[in-house]
Design a protein around this motif. Structure first.
Motif: not given
Length: 510
Positions: A29-46, A227-234
Motif C-alpha cells: 500500500v505504501r509503495k502504491t501511494r508513492d507511485r501514485l503521488s506523481q508530479q507534473a510531467g509524468n507520462p501517464a498523467f501527460e 487525476m492524481s487523487f482519482r488515480r490514487e483512489v482507484d
C-alpha cells in the motif's frame, strides 16, 4: 427480570487490543501511494491531460469558429472587403485541422498516446491558429464604418484569449504559444500610430496574457491534482479489493480447516470411547476385586487411580466431541416438551453431594408454575449441569450458589446460576467464553477444567435459538444466565371435557 449486555467471544483466544498488520500488504500500500503521488510531467498523467485537452477541443470546436465567422460578417458589412474573408478562411482552416487532430486523439486510448509527439502537434496547431490572430491584429480599416477599430480588435483578441485559456488549460503553454505573437503584432501596430487608446489597449492585452496564463496554469494544476487523487483512489480501492479477497480466501480456508477438524473429532467418537470404556471396566473390576482379592493395597490404589483418571479423560473427550458436533452441525436435537423446573431440580440434586463435600449451600428460587418448553431435554440438562459444575468448582468452602428459574421480560424462560466466588476480571470474560479459554483464577485453581463448558452452553443455546449471558465482578461473584426464547414456550392445553372423553371411548369399544 432486566438483562444487561451479553459478552460473546470467538472460538479462538484472540487479544483484540493488539493491532495486527500484514507487513507485506502494508509495504504494498505504501509503495502504491508513492507511485501514485506523481508530479507534473509524468507520462501517464501527460497522456491523460492530452486526452482531456483533446476532449475539450472537440466539445468546444464551434466556439472560436463562431467568433471568427461573426467578426468576418461584421467586417463585410463594415466595408473591410475580401481581406477579412481571407483572414477568416485561414483561421477557420487552422482550427479545423486542430479539431480533426483533437478528435483522433480523443478516440484513442490514453495508454496508446505518445505524449511527446502529440504535445508537439497540438502546440504547432495552436501556433498556426495564433498566426491567424496575428494577421487579424495587423488588419486596417481606413474606409470602413467602424469607429475605434483598434479597440474592436483588442476586445476580440481579449475574448479569444479568454476562450482559449478556458478551453486549452489542460495543455501547458497553449495560451502563450497561441497569442504571444498576436499580442506583439497588435502592440507594434499600436505603437506606430502613437495614439493613447491604442497604447492603453496594447498594455491591456500585454497584461491580460500573463493573467490568463496564470488562470490556465491553476486550472491545469487542479486537473492534474484531480487525476492524481482519482488515480490514487482507484489504486487504493484495487489494493483494498486485493486485500479483501486475500482475507476472504484465508477465512474460507480457516473455516474449512476448522470444519474438517470438527468433523474428524465428531467421527472419532467410537474409536476414542471404545478403548476408554475397556480401561474403565477392567480398572473397576480390579478395584472392586470382582475376580478375586488383591493382597497388595498399592495395586488396589493404582486401580482406583486408573479408574478415576480414565473417567476424567472420558469426560474431557465427551466435552470435546460435544463441542465438535455442535461446530460441525451434527449435534442432533431431540425436541420434545420439557419441564425446565423438573430438569433443573434433578440437576441440583445431582450436584448437591459434591457441593456438600465442599461446604457449599445451593439455594433454589423457582417460579411456582411454568409451562413446558419445546426443546431437547438432554441439551437443557447439559446446560444446567455445566453452569452448576462451574459454580461449584470456583466457589470457596462455605459459599452459596443461587439457582433461579423463571420468566424473562420478553415472555421466555431463563435459568440463572449465581455464585459468590472470586469472580472474573472484565477483560478475561471473552477469554473464558472462548473454546479452551481459562481465566487467571481458573489457571491458579487446583480444579482446572478443559475450558469447554461455557462454549458448549453457548452452542447449545444458539441451536435452541436462545441467548447466554455472563456477568461477573471481581471478588463479588459470577452469574451465568441461560435464556430460552418465547417461541419455545408451549401454551397450556385446555382440559378435555369428560363427556367428550367418554364418547370417544364408546366409539372405540363399538
Amino acid at each position: 427480570m432486566p438483562f444487561h449486555h451479553s459478552n460473546t467471544a470467538d472460538k479462538f483466544i484472540v487479544d483484540r487490543r493488539k493491532t495486527h498488520r500484514n507487513s507485506d500488504v502494508s509495504r504494498a500500500v505504501r509503495k502504491t501511494r508513492d507511485r501514485l503521488s506523481q508530479q507534473a510531467g509524468n507520462p501517464a498523467f501527460e497522456s491523460e491531460l492530452l486526452k482531456l485537452h483533446a476532449r475539450a477541443m472537440v466539445r468546444s470546436a464551434t466556439a472560436i469558429p463562431l467568433l471568427v465567422l461573426s467578426i468576418s460578417i461584421v467586417g463585410l458589412f463594415s466595408g473591410m472587403g475580401n481581406e477579412i474573408l481571407l483572414w477568416a478562411l485561414l483561421t477557420l482552416t487552422c482550427y479545423a485541422c486542430l479539431a480533426y487532430f483533437a478528435r483522433r486523439v480523443d478516440r484513442s486510448e490514453a495508454s496508446a498516446i505518445d505524449p511527446g509527439p502529440t504535445r508537439a502537434y497540438f502546440l504547432a496547431g495552436h501556433f498556426l491558429s495564433g498566426l491567424g490572430w496575428a494577421y487579424f491584429a495587423q488588419l486596417g480599416c481606413d474606409g470602413c464604418s467602424i469607429d475605434q477599430f483598434s479597440v474592436f480588435k483588442a476586445v476580440v483578441l481579449l475574448l479569444a484569449i479568454a476562450a482559449t485559456a478556458l478551453i486549452g488549460s489542460s495543455l501547458r503553454r497553449t495560451l502563450v504559444v497561441t497569442f504571444a505573437f498576436p499580442v506583439a503584432a497588435y502592440a507594434i501596430a499600436g505603437a506606430r500610430l502613437w495614439m493613447p487608446v491604442e497604447a492603453v489597449m496594447a498594455g491591456l492585452l500585454v497584461l491580460a496574457l500573463p493573467f490568463f496564463s496564470h488562470v490556465a496554469a491553476n486550472m491545469n494544476r487542479a486537473a492534474l491534482m484531480l487525476m492524481s487523487f482519482r488515480r490514487e483512489v482507484d489504486g487504493l480501492i484495487a489494493e483494498l479489493e486485493t486485500a479483501k479477497s486475500m482475507s476472504d480466501e484465508a477465512r474460507r480456508r480457516a473455516e474449512e480447516a476448522n470444519l474438517a477438524k470438527s468433523r474428524f473429532l465428531a467421527s472419532m467418537s467410537h474409536e476414542l470411547r471404545t478403548p476408554l470404556n475397556a480401561i474403565l471396566g477392567f480398572s473397576e473390576v480390579m478395584a472392586n476385586e470382582v475376580l478375586g482379592s488383591m493382597n497388595n493395597q498399592t495395586y488396589r490404589d493404582y486401580a482406583h487411580d486408573i479408574h478415576g483418571s480414565g473417567q476424567h479423560l472420558l469426560d474431557v473427550i465427551n466435552e470435546i466431541l460435544d463441542l465438535s458436533r455442535i461446530e460441525a452441525g451434527r449435534y442432533q436435537l431431540n425436541e420434545e416438551p420439557v419441564t425446565v423446573l423438573h430438569t433443573v431440580e434433578e440437576c441440583c440434586r445431582l450436584m448437591e453431594l459434591k457441593a456438600r463435600n465442599k461446604g457449599i449451600r445451593i439455594v433454589k428460587q423457582f417460579e411456582s408454575v411454568l409451562p413446558r418448553l419445546f426443546a431437547d431435554e438432554r441439551a437443557v440438562r447439559q446446560i444446567t449441569l455445566n453452569l452448576l459444575s462451574n459454580a461449584v468448582k470456583f466457589t470457596g468452602s462455605g459459599g452459596e450458589i443461587l439457582v433461579r428459574v423463571g420468566w424473562t421480560a420478553g415472555g421466555g424462560q431463563y435459568v440463572s446460576v449465581k455464585d459468590n466466588g472470586p469472580g472474573i476480571p472484565e477483560d478475561e470474560i471473552p477469554i473464558v467464553l472462548s473454546a479452551f479459554g481459562q481465566g487467571s483464577i481458573a489457571i491458579k485453581s487446583a480444579e482446572q477444567g478443559t475450558g469447554l463448558g461455557l462454549p458448549i452452553v453457548q452452542g447449545l443455546l444458539a441451536m435452541l435459538g436462545g441467548e447466554f449471558q455472563l456477568h461477573s465482578r471481581l471478588r463479588e461473584g459470577t452469574e451465568a444466565i441461560a435464556i430460552f426464547p418465547p417461541s419455545r414456550v408451549m401454551e397450556a392445553l385446555p382440559a378435555v371435557p369428560t363427556r367428550t372423553v367418554a364418547r370417544g371411548e364408546r366409539r372405540k369399544s363399538a
